[in-house]
Design a protein around this motif. Structure first.
Motif, PDB file in Angstrom:
ATOM      1  N   VAL A  55      48.362   8.215  19.960  1.00  0.00           N
ATOM      2  CA  VAL A  55      47.874   7.057  18.527  1.00  0.00           C
ATOM      3  C   VAL A  55      47.551   5.909  18.661  1.00  0.00           C
ATOM      4  O   VAL A  55      48.898   5.548  18.829  1.00  0.00           O
ATOM      5  CB  VAL A  55      48.124   7.654  17.082  1.00  0.00           C
ATOM      6  CG1 VAL A  55      47.388   8.940  16.779  1.00  0.00           C
ATOM      7  CG2 VAL A  55      49.057   8.144  16.343  1.00  0.00           C
ATOM      8  N   LYS A  56      46.842   5.246  18.019  1.00  0.00           N
ATOM      9  CA  LYS A  56      47.405   3.190  18.804  1.00  0.00           C
ATOM     10  C   LYS A  56      48.131   2.739  17.306  1.00  0.00           C
ATOM     11  O   LYS A  56      49.366   1.940  17.875  1.00  0.00           O
ATOM     12  CB  LYS A  56      46.066   2.548  18.403  1.00  0.00           C
ATOM     13  CG  LYS A  56      45.552   2.943  19.724  1.00  0.00           C
ATOM     14  CD  LYS A  56      46.502   2.922  21.461  1.00  0.00           C
ATOM     15  CE  LYS A  56      44.740   3.394  22.760  1.00  0.00           C
ATOM     16  NZ  LYS A  56      45.845   3.466  23.946  1.00  0.00           N
ATOM     17  N   VAL A  57      47.552   3.612  16.360  1.00  0.00           N
ATOM     18  CA  VAL A  57      48.324   2.572  14.951  1.00  0.00           C
ATOM     19  C   VAL A  57      48.865   3.610  14.169  1.00  0.00           C
ATOM     20  O   VAL A  57      47.493   4.616  13.683  1.00  0.00           O
ATOM     21  CB  VAL A  57      47.410   2.119  14.396  1.00  0.00           C
ATOM     22  CG1 VAL A  57      48.390   1.124  12.895  1.00  0.00           C
ATOM     23  CG2 VAL A  57      47.459   0.815  15.414  1.00  0.00           C
ATOM     24  N   ALA A  58      50.000   3.931  13.135  1.00  0.00           N
ATOM     25  CA  ALA A  58      50.080   5.015  12.592  1.00  0.00           C
ATOM     26  C   ALA A  58      50.640   4.492  11.444  1.00  0.00           C
ATOM     27  O   ALA A  58      52.146   3.755  11.644  1.00  0.00           O
ATOM     28  CB  ALA A  58      51.017   6.457  12.737  1.00  0.00           C
ATOM     29  N   PHE A  59      50.385   4.770   9.959  1.00  0.00           N
ATOM     30  CA  PHE A  59      51.632   4.579   9.029  1.00  0.00           C
ATOM     31  C   PHE A  59      52.920   5.335   8.263  1.00  0.00           C
ATOM     32  O   PHE A  59      51.386   6.403   8.182  1.00  0.00           O
ATOM     33  CB  PHE A  59      50.450   3.990   8.045  1.00  0.00           C
ATOM     34  CG  PHE A  59      49.636   3.252   8.243  1.00  0.00           C
ATOM     35  CD1 PHE A  59      49.887   1.134   8.230  1.00  0.00           C
ATOM     36  CD2 PHE A  59      48.885   3.303   9.239  1.00  0.00           C
ATOM     37  CE1 PHE A  59      49.282   0.841   8.348  1.00  0.00           C
ATOM     38  CE2 PHE A  59      47.214   1.938   8.780  1.00  0.00           C
ATOM     39  CZ  PHE A  59      48.321   0.610   9.086  1.00  0.00           C
ATOM     40  N   PHE A  60      53.880   4.627   7.832  1.00  0.00           N
ATOM     41  CA  PHE A  60      55.095   6.650   7.376  1.00  0.00           C
ATOM     42  C   PHE A  60      54.763   6.123   6.161  1.00  0.00           C
ATOM     43  O   PHE A  60      54.944   5.184   5.389  1.00  0.00           O
ATOM     44  CB  PHE A  60      55.610   6.202   7.936  1.00  0.00           C
ATOM     45  CG  PHE A  60      55.506   6.506   9.820  1.00  0.00           C
ATOM     46  CD1 PHE A  60      55.589   8.444  10.887  1.00  0.00           C
ATOM     47  CD2 PHE A  60      55.141   5.375  10.672  1.00  0.00           C
ATOM     48  CE1 PHE A  60      55.364   8.311  11.921  1.00  0.00           C
ATOM     49  CE2 PHE A  60      55.250   5.729  12.159  1.00  0.00           C
ATOM     50  CZ  PHE A  60      55.279   6.521  12.521  1.00  0.00           C
ATOM     51  N   CYS A  61      54.458   6.843   5.097  1.00  0.00           N
ATOM     52  CA  CYS A  61      54.323   6.166   3.875  1.00  0.00           C
ATOM     53  C   CYS A  61      54.929   7.498   3.471  1.00  0.00           C
ATOM     54  O   CYS A  61      55.185   8.352   3.686  1.00  0.00           O
ATOM     55  CB  CYS A  61      52.881   6.921   3.948  1.00  0.00           C
ATOM     56  SG  CYS A  61      51.326   5.886   3.961  1.00  0.00           S
ATOM     57  N   SER A  81      40.972  14.924  -6.882  1.00  0.00           N
ATOM     58  CA  SER A  81      42.108  13.832  -6.460  1.00  0.00           C
ATOM     59  C   SER A  81      42.288  12.731  -5.625  1.00  0.00           C
ATOM     60  O   SER A  81      41.599  13.135  -4.633  1.00  0.00           O
ATOM     61  CB  SER A  81      43.563  14.947  -6.460  1.00  0.00           C
ATOM     62  OG  SER A  81      43.442  16.386  -6.871  1.00  0.00           O
ATOM     63  N   THR A  82      43.037  12.092  -6.118  1.00  0.00           N
ATOM     64  CA  THR A  82      42.725  10.546  -5.426  1.00  0.00           C
ATOM     65  C   THR A  82      44.851  10.307  -5.295  1.00  0.00           C
ATOM     66  O   THR A  82      45.217   9.868  -6.511  1.00  0.00           O
ATOM     67  CB  THR A  82      42.988   9.716  -5.660  1.00  0.00           C
ATOM     68  OG1 THR A  82      40.853   9.221  -5.847  1.00  0.00           O
ATOM     69  CG2 THR A  82      42.823   8.078  -4.721  1.00  0.00           C
ATOM     70  N   LEU A  83      44.764  10.762  -3.787  1.00  0.00           N
ATOM     71  CA  LEU A  83      46.557  10.833  -3.216  1.00  0.00           C
ATOM     72  C   LEU A  83      46.441   8.984  -3.092  1.00  0.00           C
ATOM     73  O   LEU A  83      45.886   8.230  -2.632  1.00  0.00           O
ATOM     74  CB  LEU A  83      46.240  11.211  -2.101  1.00  0.00           C
ATOM     75  CG  LEU A  83      48.071  11.599  -1.089  1.00  0.00           C
ATOM     76  CD1 LEU A  83      49.343  12.200  -2.473  1.00  0.00           C
ATOM     77  CD2 LEU A  83      48.317  12.632  -0.021  1.00  0.00           C
ATOM     78  N   ILE A  84      47.861   9.086  -3.359  1.00  0.00           N
ATOM     79  CA  ILE A  84      48.036   7.425  -3.463  1.00  0.00           C
ATOM     80  C   ILE A  84      49.396   6.989  -2.516  1.00  0.00           C
ATOM     81  O   ILE A  84      50.528   7.908  -2.983  1.00  0.00           O
ATOM     82  CB  ILE A  84      48.835   6.819  -4.695  1.00  0.00           C
ATOM     83  CG1 ILE A  84      47.021   6.520  -6.118  1.00  0.00           C
ATOM     84  CG2 ILE A  84      48.841   5.415  -4.725  1.00  0.00           C
ATOM     85  CD1 ILE A  84      45.590   5.930  -4.819  1.00  0.00           C
ATOM     86  N   LEU A  85      49.103   7.090  -1.523  1.00  0.00           N
ATOM     87  CA  LEU A  85      50.955   6.830  -0.853  1.00  0.00           C
ATOM     88  C   LEU A  85      51.044   5.580  -0.134  1.00  0.00           C
ATOM     89  O   LEU A  85      50.212   4.488  -0.547  1.00  0.00           O
ATOM     90  CB  LEU A  85      50.138   7.269   0.470  1.00  0.00           C
ATOM     91  CG  LEU A  85      49.384   8.929   0.661  1.00  0.00           C
ATOM     92  CD1 LEU A  85      48.782   9.445   1.934  1.00  0.00           C
ATOM     93  CD2 LEU A  85      50.850   9.584   0.075  1.00  0.00           C
ATOM     94  N   GLN A  86      52.370   4.980  -0.106  1.00  0.00           N
ATOM     95  CA  GLN A  86      53.021   3.648  -0.075  1.00  0.00           C
ATOM     96  C   GLN A  86      52.953   3.764   1.870  1.00  0.00           C
ATOM     97  O   GLN A  86      54.076   4.259   2.187  1.00  0.00           O
ATOM     98  CB  GLN A  86      53.311   2.830  -0.751  1.00  0.00           C
ATOM     99  CG  GLN A  86      54.770   1.822  -0.501  1.00  0.00           C
ATOM    100  CD  GLN A  86      55.203   1.208  -1.978  1.00  0.00           C
ATOM    101  OE1 GLN A  86      55.173   1.916  -3.332  1.00  0.00           O
ATOM    102  NE2 GLN A  86      56.049   0.440  -1.929  1.00  0.00           N
ATOM    103  N   ALA A  87      52.947   2.717   2.087  1.00  0.00           N
ATOM    104  CA  ALA A  87      53.863   2.837   3.509  1.00  0.00           C
ATOM    105  C   ALA A  87      54.663   2.060   3.201  1.00  0.00           C
ATOM    106  O   ALA A  87      55.093   0.869   3.314  1.00  0.00           O
ATOM    107  CB  ALA A  87      52.448   2.141   4.636  1.00  0.00           C
ATOM    108  N   GLN A  88      56.220   2.324   4.211  1.00  0.00           N
ATOM    109  CA  GLN A  88      57.341   2.354   4.888  1.00  0.00           C
ATOM    110  C   GLN A  88      57.879   1.684   5.685  1.00  0.00           C
ATOM    111  O   GLN A  88      57.857   0.799   6.202  1.00  0.00           O
ATOM    112  CB  GLN A  88      58.167   3.131   4.076  1.00  0.00           C
ATOM    113  CG  GLN A  88      57.879   3.681   3.104  1.00  0.00           C
ATOM    114  CD  GLN A  88      58.482   2.632   1.634  1.00  0.00           C
ATOM    115  OE1 GLN A  88      58.874   1.874   2.018  1.00  0.00           O
ATOM    116  NE2 GLN A  88      57.648   2.747   1.047  1.00  0.00           N
TER     117      GLN A  88
END
Length: 183
Positions: free
Chosen positions: A129-135, A148-155
């Motif tokens: 992958v070229k871009v990944a967000f770890f949340c 449902s809506t999952l809310i994630l915060q990238a770290q």
């Protein structure tokens, strides 16, 4: 034709949105179960909600039998998820992972999709992958019994070396949902 949304089915509402709000990028989300089984699933009802903090919302409908999807269950239990971008060369693999499998059966293993751990303590991302967000898990918004809506915060964010520059001006060709097809 004027449709009254209050009398339409969840599936009809999904079809209306998925065919009219286009293009939409697809998030390939990696989670792990408590038994460390990798779940890998695509979501086109995905969007950044805020830049600072970096917050994402992912709309997740229940499985066809009414159960919570593995991605939502795993994120809720482990408090972690990895959002991967989907490049065109991953299209076939990404489509395979949209198949409903029983809980604790890994799409990555079943479809032989290699993964790589880039950020310690987060689910792996798809190799290449070229871009990944770890949340981290932030919240679940429950608007109905079926969605449902999952809310994630990238770290942390991974940007492949071939794209990265200090200016952060880069161009990424992603797969997205365009009505009935993909680009």
């Amino acid at each position: 034709m004027l449709l009254d949304i209050s009398t339409s089915t969840p599936l009809a509402n999904y079809k209306i949105l998925s065919n009219s709000i286009t293009p939409r990028p697809i998030a390939w989300i990696s989670t792990k179960s408590n038994a460390d089984i990798i779940n890998l699933a695509p979501f086109s009802f995905f969007a950044p909600l805020c830049a600072t903090p970096m917050i994402f919302g992912i709309s997740i409908m229940n499985k066809s039998n009414g159960d919570m999807k593995d991605t939502l269950l795993n994120a809720k239990l482990t408090k972690k998820a990895t959002i991967c971008t989907v490049q065109p060369d991953f299209l076939e693999s990404m489509q395979q992972t949209s198949t409903e499998l029983p809980y604790n059966i890994s799409e990555a293993s079943t479809y032989k999709i290699p993964t790589i751990e880039i950020a310690k303590d987060y689910p792996p991302c798809v190799e290449g992958v070229k871009v990944a967000f770890f949340c981290d898990f932030k919240d679940i918004l429950q608007f109905s019994e079926t969605c449902s809506t999952l809310i994630l915060q990238a770290q942390k964010v991974f940007i492949h070396d071939e794209l990265y520059s200090e200016s952060l001006n880069f161009s990424l060709q992603n797969v997205g949902r365009c009505g009935k097809g993909f680009i």
